[in-house]
Design a protein around this motif. Structure first.
Motif, PDB file in Angstrom:
ATOM      1  N   LYS A 265       0.852  -1.215   0.000  1.00 62.98           N
ATOM      2  CA  LYS A 265       0.000   0.000   0.000  1.00 62.98           C
ATOM      3  C   LYS A 265       0.869   1.240   0.000  1.00 62.98           C
ATOM      4  O   LYS A 265       0.607   2.204  -0.693  1.00 62.98           O
ATOM      5  N   THR A 266       1.906   1.204   0.852  1.00 60.91           N
ATOM      6  CA  THR A 266       2.822   2.357   0.941  1.00 60.91           C
ATOM      7  C   THR A 266       4.255   1.857   1.078  1.00 60.91           C
ATOM      8  O   THR A 266       4.488   0.713   1.498  1.00 60.91           O
ATOM      9  N   ALA A 267       5.177   2.733   0.738  1.00 57.30           N
ATOM     10  CA  ALA A 267       6.600   2.433   0.943  1.00 57.30           C
ATOM     11  C   ALA A 267       7.290   3.691   1.453  1.00 57.30           C
ATOM     12  O   ALA A 267       6.991   4.804   0.992  1.00 57.30           O
ATOM     13  N   ALA A 268       8.189   3.509   2.418  1.00 54.17           N
ATOM     14  CA  ALA A 268       9.012   4.623   2.907  1.00 54.17           C
ATOM     15  C   ALA A 268      10.445   4.124   3.034  1.00 54.17           C
ATOM     16  O   ALA A 268      10.678   3.021   3.538  1.00 54.17           O
ATOM     17  N   MET A 269      11.359   4.915   2.562  1.00 52.26           N
ATOM     18  CA  MET A 269      12.780   4.511   2.634  1.00 52.26           C
ATOM     19  C   MET A 269      13.619   5.691   3.114  1.00 52.26           C
ATOM     20  O   MET A 269      13.419   6.816   2.672  1.00 52.26           O
ATOM     21  N   GLN A 292       1.879  -3.653   3.847  1.00 53.74           N
ATOM     22  CA  GLN A 292       1.200  -4.571   2.923  1.00 53.74           C
ATOM     23  C   GLN A 292      -0.319  -4.493   3.110  1.00 53.74           C
ATOM     24  O   GLN A 292      -0.795  -4.314   4.236  1.00 53.74           O
ATOM     25  N   PRO A 293      -1.080  -4.658   2.020  1.00 56.35           N
ATOM     26  CA  PRO A 293      -2.536  -4.641   2.159  1.00 56.35           C
ATOM     27  C   PRO A 293      -3.052  -5.802   3.011  1.00 56.35           C
ATOM     28  O   PRO A 293      -4.170  -5.746   3.521  1.00 56.35           O
ATOM     29  N   GLU A 294      -2.245  -6.833   3.220  1.00 53.17           N
ATOM     30  CA  GLU A 294      -2.659  -7.984   4.046  1.00 53.17           C
ATOM     31  C   GLU A 294      -2.504  -7.691   5.533  1.00 53.17           C
ATOM     32  O   GLU A 294      -2.615  -8.594   6.370  1.00 53.17           O
ATOM     33  N   GLU A 295      -2.237  -6.421   5.888  1.00 58.91           N
ATOM     34  CA  GLU A 295      -1.977  -6.020   7.278  1.00 58.91           C
ATOM     35  C   GLU A 295      -0.700  -6.672   7.808  1.00 58.91           C
ATOM     36  O   GLU A 295      -0.677  -7.279   8.879  1.00 58.91           O
ATOM     37  N   VAL A 296       0.340  -6.582   6.996  1.00 58.49           N
ATOM     38  CA  VAL A 296       1.673  -7.041   7.385  1.00 58.49           C
ATOM     39  C   VAL A 296       2.623  -5.864   7.131  1.00 58.49           C
ATOM     40  O   VAL A 296       2.555  -5.227   6.078  1.00 58.49           O
ATOM     41  N   LEU A 297       3.469  -5.581   8.116  1.00 52.75           N
ATOM     42  CA  LEU A 297       4.471  -4.524   7.923  1.00 52.75           C
ATOM     43  C   LEU A 297       5.818  -5.195   7.653  1.00 52.75           C
ATOM     44  O   LEU A 297       6.297  -5.993   8.471  1.00 52.75           O
ATOM     45  N   ILE A 298       6.406  -4.880   6.498  1.00 50.16           N
ATOM     46  CA  ILE A 298       7.728  -5.425   6.167  1.00 50.16           C
ATOM     47  C   ILE A 298       8.779  -4.363   6.472  1.00 50.16           C
ATOM     48  O   ILE A 298       8.671  -3.225   6.014  1.00 50.16           O
ATOM     49  N   CYS A 382       9.990  -2.642  -5.029  1.00 54.37           N
ATOM     50  CA  CYS A 382      11.353  -2.078  -5.017  1.00 54.37           C
ATOM     51  C   CYS A 382      11.346  -0.658  -5.597  1.00 54.37           C
ATOM     52  O   CYS A 382      12.004   0.241  -5.071  1.00 54.37           O
ATOM     53  N   ARG A 383      10.609  -0.462  -6.677  1.00 56.93           N
ATOM     54  CA  ARG A 383      10.551   0.881  -7.293  1.00 56.93           C
ATOM     55  C   ARG A 383       9.900   1.866  -6.326  1.00 56.93           C
ATOM     56  O   ARG A 383      10.311   3.023  -6.212  1.00 56.93           O
ATOM     57  N   MET A 384       8.862   1.407  -5.611  1.00 57.80           N
ATOM     58  CA  MET A 384       8.214   2.300  -4.639  1.00 57.80           C
ATOM     59  C   MET A 384       9.219   2.742  -3.577  1.00 57.80           C
ATOM     60  O   MET A 384       9.263   3.922  -3.202  1.00 57.80           O
ATOM     61  N   ALA A 385      10.039   1.797  -3.094  1.00 60.88           N
ATOM     62  CA  ALA A 385      11.025   2.147  -2.060  1.00 60.88           C
ATOM     63  C   ALA A 385      12.015   3.177  -2.601  1.00 60.88           C
ATOM     64  O   ALA A 385      12.282   4.196  -1.950  1.00 60.88           O
ATOM     65  N   VAL A 386      12.537   2.941  -3.796  1.00 56.83           N
ATOM     66  CA  VAL A 386      13.541   3.863  -4.348  1.00 56.83           C
ATOM     67  C   VAL A 386      12.910   5.234  -4.618  1.00 56.83           C
ATOM     68  O   VAL A 386      13.510   6.273  -4.329  1.00 56.83           O
ATOM     69  N   LEU A 391      12.334  10.952  -3.505  1.00 61.50           N
ATOM     70  CA  LEU A 391      11.396  12.062  -3.268  1.00 61.50           C
ATOM     71  C   LEU A 391      11.449  12.567  -1.830  1.00 61.50           C
ATOM     72  O   LEU A 391      10.954  13.654  -1.531  1.00 61.50           O
ATOM     73  N   GLY A 392      12.000  11.760  -0.928  1.00 52.37           N
ATOM     74  CA  GLY A 392      12.060  12.162   0.479  1.00 52.37           C
ATOM     75  C   GLY A 392      10.699  12.144   1.148  1.00 52.37           C
ATOM     76  O   GLY A 392      10.434  12.932   2.067  1.00 52.37           O
ATOM     77  N   ARG A 393       9.808  11.220   0.720  1.00 57.13           N
ATOM     78  CA  ARG A 393       8.492  11.102   1.365  1.00 57.13           C
ATOM     79  C   ARG A 393       7.939   9.693   1.135  1.00 57.13           C
ATOM     80  O   ARG A 393       8.443   8.951   0.271  1.00 57.13           O
ATOM     81  N   THR A 394       6.910   9.380   1.893  1.00 59.33           N
ATOM     82  CA  THR A 394       6.229   8.098   1.700  1.00 59.33           C
ATOM     83  C   THR A 394       5.501   8.109   0.365  1.00 59.33           C
ATOM     84  O   THR A 394       4.912   9.133  -0.006  1.00 59.33           O
ATOM     85  N   VAL A 395       5.549   6.996  -0.361  1.00 56.67           N
ATOM     86  CA  VAL A 395       4.762   6.889  -1.601  1.00 56.67           C
ATOM     87  C   VAL A 395       3.692   5.820  -1.408  1.00 56.67           C
ATOM     88  O   VAL A 395       3.810   4.931  -0.553  1.00 56.67           O
ATOM     89  N   ARG A 396       2.647   5.922  -2.200  1.00 53.21           N
ATOM     90  CA  ARG A 396       1.465   5.064  -2.076  1.00 53.21           C
ATOM     91  C   ARG A 396       1.202   4.406  -3.435  1.00 53.21           C
ATOM     92  O   ARG A 396       1.480   4.976  -4.487  1.00 53.21           O
ATOM     93  N   TRP A 397       0.654   3.175  -3.386  1.00 56.60           N
ATOM     94  CA  TRP A 397       0.242   2.491  -4.607  1.00 56.60           C
ATOM     95  C   TRP A 397      -1.235   2.769  -4.833  1.00 56.60           C
ATOM     96  O   TRP A 397      -2.057   2.528  -3.937  1.00 56.60           O
ATOM     97  N   ASP A 398      -1.562   3.328  -6.004  1.00 56.99           N
ATOM     98  CA  ASP A 398      -2.964   3.542  -6.363  1.00 56.99           C
ATOM     99  C   ASP A 398      -3.397   2.344  -7.214  1.00 56.99           C
ATOM    100  O   ASP A 398      -3.044   2.271  -8.410  1.00 56.99           O
ATOM    101  N   PRO A 399      -4.145   1.398  -6.629  1.00 63.77           N
ATOM    102  CA  PRO A 399      -4.451   0.166  -7.364  1.00 63.77           C
ATOM    103  C   PRO A 399      -5.394   0.403  -8.539  1.00 63.77           C
ATOM    104  O   PRO A 399      -5.347  -0.325  -9.529  1.00 63.77           O
ATOM    105  N   GLY A 400      -6.240   1.449  -8.452  1.00 61.55           N
ATOM    106  CA  GLY A 400      -7.165   1.737  -9.541  1.00 61.55           C
ATOM    107  C   GLY A 400      -6.410   2.216 -10.776  1.00 61.55           C
ATOM    108  O   GLY A 400      -6.557   1.686 -11.878  1.00 61.55           O
ATOM    109  N   LYS A 401      -5.559   3.205 -10.553  1.00 60.22           N
ATOM    110  CA  LYS A 401      -4.800   3.776 -11.690  1.00 60.22           C
ATOM    111  C   LYS A 401      -3.521   2.990 -11.982  1.00 60.22           C
ATOM    112  O   LYS A 401      -2.853   3.256 -12.974  1.00 60.22           O
TER     113      LYS A 401
END
Ligand SMILES: NC(=O)c1ccc[n+]([C@@H]2O[C@H](COP(=O)([O-])OP(=O)(O)OC[C@H]3O[C@@H](n4cnc5c(N)ncnc54)[C@H](O)[C@@H]3O)[C@@H](O)[C@H]2O)c1
Length: 405
Positions: A265-269, A292-298, A382-386, A391-401
């Protein structure tokens, strides 16, 4: 409880999907698999040896854009044809399967070319360099209509550890609700040897006559020939995702496949280049959080300046834990599973097991152990993390788009 059922249901359906997909073009068990190899660097040579360990399988063509590497190919595989343009390799209709071991920014070009020409493909990790590449590769995969086998190079998916992990996970009571996966990858090197440096390769022969620089750049920004970038591509953002792509992707690959995890759902690095101030653009010290959308934090953390923590992976549930090292180990949480016992997996593997699985899939039509979908989801994580780091911020996955926002 609901979300646990949902999560474990996904694990089970992921496995069912693995068994169900049958490529339409299956080679007979006695037919020789003729392999073309694109990218004959360190990994390409290892994969040549893996092919050689598989029966009735042969590398018959090699492509590289550096003349020294083609000379090496002529020495190691004298019977193979050599090419400096992968399209000429693909023109050889006798080739059944293509192995791609070029730097990550070139994977999409070589994958789409190889699969589009009707070959089975073994694609080194990290499968896709950018989200746009991942989507382009998916279009090629869909256009193929599962007629050919695609194996992604997260080789631990073929290790016996995967069977052990799946066996331990098969009874949902053992783990209970899984809420966290904690992983480390820490290394160290002597003070005069920066991580990933390859001084022995930086010879005068790495020059604009011997290297097809435009072919190396592919779609990356145009710049004058630079031997440092060619040999040390792992240090530069135009071609590499640093240790997120080299290390984290491998650890994610195993657990995304074992647990059937979706795109985060989100990634922060966070992190930086704290130790190796040698001009590298990728961090040497970093930590990544994937929700993770499964309610798991990696949580994955990594550094190149101390190996005390080494490489560790722990999956944590309220009933028990799984640890992956040389073996998979299960330990119950006694407060919730007083009668649970510790278990240790027994499975081992040979180095070429992932290549063998690729060849077996070509012959049997069974889905390979690291299918396209796993490589796709891992690449996007991996791309979300990088992107988050840059960008210096948390990024989010938009599953619709299907966009990283
Ligand atoms: N699965 C694993 O355990 C594992 C281990 C190491 C590397 N890898 C992956 O393998 C890939 C290659 O890594 P490496 O360490 O072998 O790098 P490398 O630099 O040693 O080799 C890359 C090769 O690709 C060639 N090349 C570059 N552009 C090309 C083009 N347009 N056409 C044909 N050849 C081209 C280079 O000349 C070089 O010989 C990377 O994606 C890396 O992440 C996977």
């Amino acid at each position: 409880m609901d979300s646990r059922r949902h999560f474990l249901g996904k694990v089970a359906s992921g496995l069912a999907g693995t068994l169900a997909a049958v490529p339409a073009q299956v080679l007979g068990s006695n037919e020789r698999i003729r392999v073309g190899l694109i990218g004959f660097g360190d990994r390409g040579v290892e994969l040549l040896n893996h092919v050689r360990s598989c029966t009735n399988t042969e590398v018959t063509a090699v492509c590289d854009i550096y003349s020294k590497r083609l000379e090496r190919a002529k020495g190691l595989v004298p019977a193979a044809a050599v090419y400096s343009d992968y399209r000429r390799l693909l023109d050889d209709k006798s080739i059944d399967a293509v192995i791609i071991a070029t730097p990550p920014h070139l994977h999409a070009e070589h994958f789409c070319g190889a699969l589009g020409s009707g070959r089975h493909v073994y694609q080194e990790k990290t499968m896709a360099f950018t989200l746009a590449h991942a989507k382009r590769m998916r279009t090629a995969f869909q256009n193929d209509g599962a007629k050919h086998v695609v194996q992604i190079g997260h080789q631990s998916c073929s290790f016996g550890q995967m069977r052990d992990a799946q066996q331990f996970l098969s009874d949902s009571r053992r783990m209970g609700k899984i809420t966290a996966i904690v992983m480390h990858m820490f290394r160290n090197t002597p003070r005069n040897k920066p991580q990933w440096s390859r001084p022995a390769l930086m010879t005068p022969e790495v020059n604009a006559e011997n290297v097809l620089w435009k072919s190396f750049l592919g779609e990356a920004p145009v710049r004058p020939f630079d031997p440092q970038r060619f040999i040390h591509w792992r240090l530069y953002r135009d071609y590499s995702g640093g240790n997120v792509y080299e290390g984290m992707s491998q650890q994610l690959g195993f657990w995304y496949q074992a647990l059937g995890l979706a795109i985060p759902k989100t990634a922060a690095m966070h992190g930086g280049t704290y130790l190796w101030k040698d001009g590298r653009e990728v961090p040497d010290t970093m930590s990544v959080s994937l929700e993770q959308p499964e309610e798991v934090l990696i949580s994955w953390s990594s550094g190149f300046g101390n190996n005390h923590l080494g490489v560790t992976e722990h999956v944590l549930g309220d009933n028990g834990s799984l640890a992956r090292g040389n073996q998979i180990r299960y330990a119950p949480q006694k407060m919730n599973r007083p009668d649970g016992t510790e278990m240790v997996g027994q499975s081992t593997h040979v180095p070429h097991v992932h290549m063998q699985n690729f060849c077996d899939s070509i012959r049997t039509g069974k889905s390979p152990s690291c299918p396209f979908e796993t490589g796709f989801r891992v690449s996007i994580a991996c791309r979300m993390a990088v992107n988050s780091f840059v960008l210096g911020r948390t990024v989010r996955w938009d599953p619709g788009k299907e966009e990283i926002v």
